[in-house]
Design an enzyme around this catalytic site. Structure first.
Site, PDB file in Angstrom:
ATOM      1  N   GLU A 138       6.412 -35.022  97.377  1.00 34.73           N
ATOM      2  CA  GLU A 138       7.006 -33.695  97.126  1.00 34.73           C
ATOM      3  C   GLU A 138       6.952 -32.763  98.333  1.00 34.73           C
ATOM      4  O   GLU A 138       6.530 -31.610  98.231  1.00 34.73           O
ATOM      5  CB  GLU A 138       6.327 -33.057  95.906  1.00 34.73           C
ATOM      6  CG  GLU A 138       6.488 -33.909  94.656  1.00 34.73           C
ATOM      7  CD  GLU A 138       5.705 -33.406  93.448  1.00 34.73           C
ATOM      8  OE1 GLU A 138       5.130 -32.302  93.514  1.00 34.73           O
ATOM      9  OE2 GLU A 138       5.667 -34.139  92.443  1.00 34.73           O
TER      10      GLU A 138
ATOM     11  N   ASN B 248       7.857 -39.887  97.847  1.00 35.50           N
ATOM     12  CA  ASN B 248       8.067 -39.751  96.392  1.00 35.50           C
ATOM     13  C   ASN B 248       8.378 -38.295  96.053  1.00 35.50           C
ATOM     14  O   ASN B 248       7.665 -37.384  96.486  1.00 35.50           O
ATOM     15  CB  ASN B 248       6.754 -40.184  95.705  1.00 35.50           C
ATOM     16  CG  ASN B 248       6.870 -40.332  94.207  1.00 35.50           C
ATOM     17  OD1 ASN B 248       7.767 -41.007  93.724  1.00 35.50           O
ATOM     18  ND2 ASN B 248       5.948 -39.729  93.470  1.00 35.50           N
TER      19      ASN B 248
ATOM     20  N   HIS C 143      11.976 -36.833  86.591  1.00 33.80           N
ATOM     21  CA  HIS C 143      11.574 -35.969  85.472  1.00 33.80           C
ATOM     22  C   HIS C 143      12.844 -35.245  85.029  1.00 33.80           C
ATOM     23  O   HIS C 143      13.235 -34.230  85.614  1.00 33.80           O
ATOM     24  CB  HIS C 143      10.490 -34.990  85.915  1.00 33.80           C
ATOM     25  CG  HIS C 143       9.209 -35.673  86.278  1.00 33.80           C
ATOM     26  ND1 HIS C 143       8.473 -36.382  85.351  1.00 33.80           N
ATOM     27  CD2 HIS C 143       8.541 -35.786  87.448  1.00 33.80           C
ATOM     28  CE1 HIS C 143       7.387 -36.890  85.950  1.00 33.80           C
ATOM     29  NE2 HIS C 143       7.419 -36.549  87.215  1.00 33.80           N
TER      30      HIS C 143
ATOM     31  N   GLU D 207       8.487 -41.993  88.009  1.00 33.93           N
ATOM     32  CA  GLU D 207       7.785 -41.153  87.031  1.00 33.93           C
ATOM     33  C   GLU D 207       8.741 -40.746  85.896  1.00 33.93           C
ATOM     34  O   GLU D 207       8.726 -39.608  85.433  1.00 33.93           O
ATOM     35  CB  GLU D 207       7.239 -39.882  87.716  1.00 33.93           C
ATOM     36  CG  GLU D 207       6.308 -40.165  88.871  1.00 33.93           C
ATOM     37  CD  GLU D 207       5.683 -38.918  89.486  1.00 33.93           C
ATOM     38  OE1 GLU D 207       5.777 -37.819  88.895  1.00 33.93           O
ATOM     39  OE2 GLU D 207       5.083 -39.045  90.570  1.00 33.93           O
TER      40      GLU D 207
ATOM     41  N   ASP E 295      10.659 -39.594  82.877  1.00 34.93           N
ATOM     42  CA  ASP E 295      10.601 -39.057  81.513  1.00 34.93           C
ATOM     43  C   ASP E 295      11.801 -38.146  81.348  1.00 34.93           C
ATOM     44  O   ASP E 295      12.317 -37.602  82.320  1.00 34.93           O
ATOM     45  CB  ASP E 295       9.263 -38.353  81.180  1.00 34.93           C
ATOM     46  CG  ASP E 295       8.793 -37.350  82.210  1.00 34.93           C
ATOM     47  OD1 ASP E 295       9.644 -36.713  82.872  1.00 34.93           O
ATOM     48  OD2 ASP E 295       7.572 -37.171  82.349  1.00 34.93           O
TER      49      ASP E 295
END
Ligand code: 9MR
Length: 419
Positions: free
Chosen positions: A149, A190, A226, A256, A258
Site C-alpha cells: 500500500e 501488494n 477489497h 485479499e 472480499d
C-alpha cells in the site's frame, strides 16, 4: 486464456471433490487460498476445520501475525508466536504460505513511525527487520508481500515515514533487502483499489517501473480486491487491468479478496450480484496467464475486518457466519469447474439477467456438510437442486435433478451443475 494441464488431468484422482482449491488447480491456477485469523484458528474448531481442508484452501496467509507490530514491537525484539500460527498450519497441511508483509505504513510500531531517522539509520532499521523476519520464515513462503500500500487512493505516493526519509528510493531498497535475505521467495508489491484501473493503478505501474529501472527484483503484484457488491468491474475489465502488470514481466494474484454489501441485511438480489462479482474476479484470474491464484481475506462472515472498519456494511465472504456456503461460493466453484475442463463458463451477463424474482428460488448455496442444496419439490418427495448447485460428478451423492427451469449440465467428471 489458460488451459488445464494435461498432466493435472491425468493425475486427477478417481474421486475428486468439487472444492475450490481442487478445482482451481485443475483449472490451471496454483492455488485458491484464504487469510487465517490467528485468534479464530485457535479458538473455533469449526473455523479451523475448513482452513485445514487443503481441497478447499491450498494456500494460507496470516491475517496479522507477520506484520511489523507483531514481529518487532520494540526495536530489536522479535516475536514470531503469532506469525507462526499460520505458518505451522501451512506446514502441517502442505498448503502454500503467502507471507504478509514487510514494509507498510500501517500496523507499524510507533518506534518506527515516530522515530527521527536519517537515510542510513532507517536503512539499518529496515534491514534488521527484513533480515530477522525473512530468515525466520526462510524456505516457507511461496511469496512475500515486500511492500504494501505505497500508493494513496488519490494516486499520489502514500505518505509515510519511509516516503519522508527516502522519497521513492525505499521501493527498490525494500525489494533489494528482501532478495538478499530470501533469494527464493516471490517478491510482491501488494495494494487495494488497483482493480478500477484509475489514477491509483497508474501510480502502481509507475512504482513497478521505478523498481525495475533501479535494477531491483520484483516478481509480482498483488491485487487485494477489497471490493463492493455491484461496483466490481467486469471480468473483461479486470483482466485488462491485470494484463497491464503482466505485460511488465511480473506475476499477478488476487491476494485479499472480499466483496462487501453496502448495506445489511443483503437482499436476495444482492446475494446474486455478489456471486456474479466473485465469478468475475476469479474468472479474470483464469483469463490471464500469469495470474497465479486467488486468496480470500478470511472465508467466513463470522470473522471479517469489514464491519468494524465500514460500519453497517459486510457479509463480504463466501461462507456465512454459520459456515454455510453462500451463493458466492457456488459461483466461484462454478467458474473454476467450467475452466477445469474448458467447458463454457456461465457469463455474468447471463447470470444477472436471468435471476428469478421469487425470493425462495434465488440462489441457495450448498450446505457445508453435504454440499447439497436440495429443495423439496411441490409434492415434497424428490429433492431438487437449485440454480448453480451441484447435481452430479464422481463421488456426488446429492440431488441429480434441478429445479425448473434449470438443467443439470455436465461440466467435468467431478462436477455437474444446475444451469
Ligand atoms: O484484516 C486485518 C485486520 O484484522 C487488521 O485489524 C487490519 C489493520 O490494519 O488489517 C487487516 O488486514 C489488512 C491487510 O493486512 C492489508 N490490506 C488491507 C487489509 C484490511 O484492512
Amino acid at each position: 486464456m489458460r488451459t488445464p494441464s494435461l498432466l493435472t488431468a491425468l493425475l486427477a484422482p478417481a474421486v475428486v471433490s468439487a472444492q475450490l482449491n481442487d478445482l482451481a488447480v485443475r483449472a490451471g491456477l496454483l492455488y485458491f487460498g484464504t487469510a487465517v485469523g490467528e485468534s479464530a484458528s485457535g479458538s473455533d474448531s469449526a473455523y479451523a476445520a475448513i482452513v485445514n481442508n487443503k481441497s478447499e484452501f491450498g494456500q494460507v496467509v496470516p491475517e496479522n501475525g507477520q506484520k511489523w507490530d507483531a514481529t518487532e514491537p520494540s526495536q530489536g525484539r522479535f516475536t514470531f508466536t503469532s506469525g507462526d500460527i499460520t505458518a505451522n498450519i501451512a506446514k502441517r497441511n502442505g498448503q502454500y504460505l503467502r507471507c504478509h508483509t514487510l514494509v507498510w505504513h500501517s500496523q507499524l510500531p510507533s518506534w518506527v513511525s515516530s522515530g527521527s531517522w536519517t537515510r542510513a539509520s532507517l536503512t539499518s532499521v529496515m534491514e534488521v527487520h527484513i533480515e530477522n523476519v525473512m530468515k525466520h520464515y526462510i524456505g516457507q513462503c511461496y511469496a512475500w508481500d515486500v511492500l504494501n500500500e505505497a500508493v494513496a487512493d488519490s494516486g499520489a505516493w502514500r505518505d509515510s515515514v519511509f516516503l519522508q526519509v527516502f522519497g521513492t528510493d525505499y521501493f527498490p531498497l525494500s525489494f533489494n533487502l528482501a532478495k538478499k535475505y530470501d533469494p527464493d521467495t516471490k517478491l510482491y508489491y501488494n495494494d487495494y483499489n488497483l482493480e478500477y484501473n484509475g489514477a491509483k493503478t497508474n501510480k502502481a505501474i509507475e512504482l513497478v517501473q521505478i523498481i525495475q529501472n533501479a535494477g531491483a527484483p520484483i516478481d509480482g503484484v498483488g491485487f487485494q480486491a477489497h471490493l463492493i457488491v455491484g461496483s466490481t468491474p467486469s471480468r473483461a475489465n479486470l483482466a485488462t487491468t491485470l494484463r497491464r502488470f503482466t505485460s511488465m514481466g511480473v506475476d499477478v494474484a488476487y491476494t485479499e479478496l472480499d466483496i462487501r454489501h453496502g448495506s445489511l441485511p443483503a437482499a436476495s438480489s444482492a446475494l446474486v450480484t455478489q456471486g456474479n462479482d466473485y465469478a468475475n474476479v476469479v474468472g479474470s484470474c483464469l483469463d490471464v496467464d500469469r495470474c497465479v491464484g486467488v486468496t480470500v481475506w478470511g472465508y467466513t462472515d463470522k470473522y471479517s475486518w469489514i464491519p468494524s472498519t465500514f460500519p453497517g456494511t459486510g457479509d463480504a465472504l463466501i461462507y456465512d457466519s454459520n459456515f454455510q456456503k453462500k451463493a458466492a461460493w457456488t459461483s466461484v466453484s462454478s467458474v473454476l469447474a467450467a475452466a477445469a475442463t474448458g467447458a463454457p463458463s456461465p457469463s455474468a451477463t447471463t447470470l444477472s439477467t436471468s435471476v428469478r424474482t421469487t425470493s425462495t428460488s434465488i440462489v441457495q448455496p450448498p450446505s457445508t456438510t453435504t454440499t447439497s442444496t436440495a429443495q423439496p419439490t411441490a409434492t415434497g418427495t424428490v429433492p431438487e437442486q437449485v440454480r448453480w448447485g451441484q447435481c452430479g460428478g464422481q463421488g456426488w451423492s446429492g440431488p441429480t435433478k434441478c429445479q425448473s427451469p434449470y438443467t443439470c449440465t455436465y461440466s467435468n467428471p467431478w462436477y455437474s451443475q444446475c444451469l
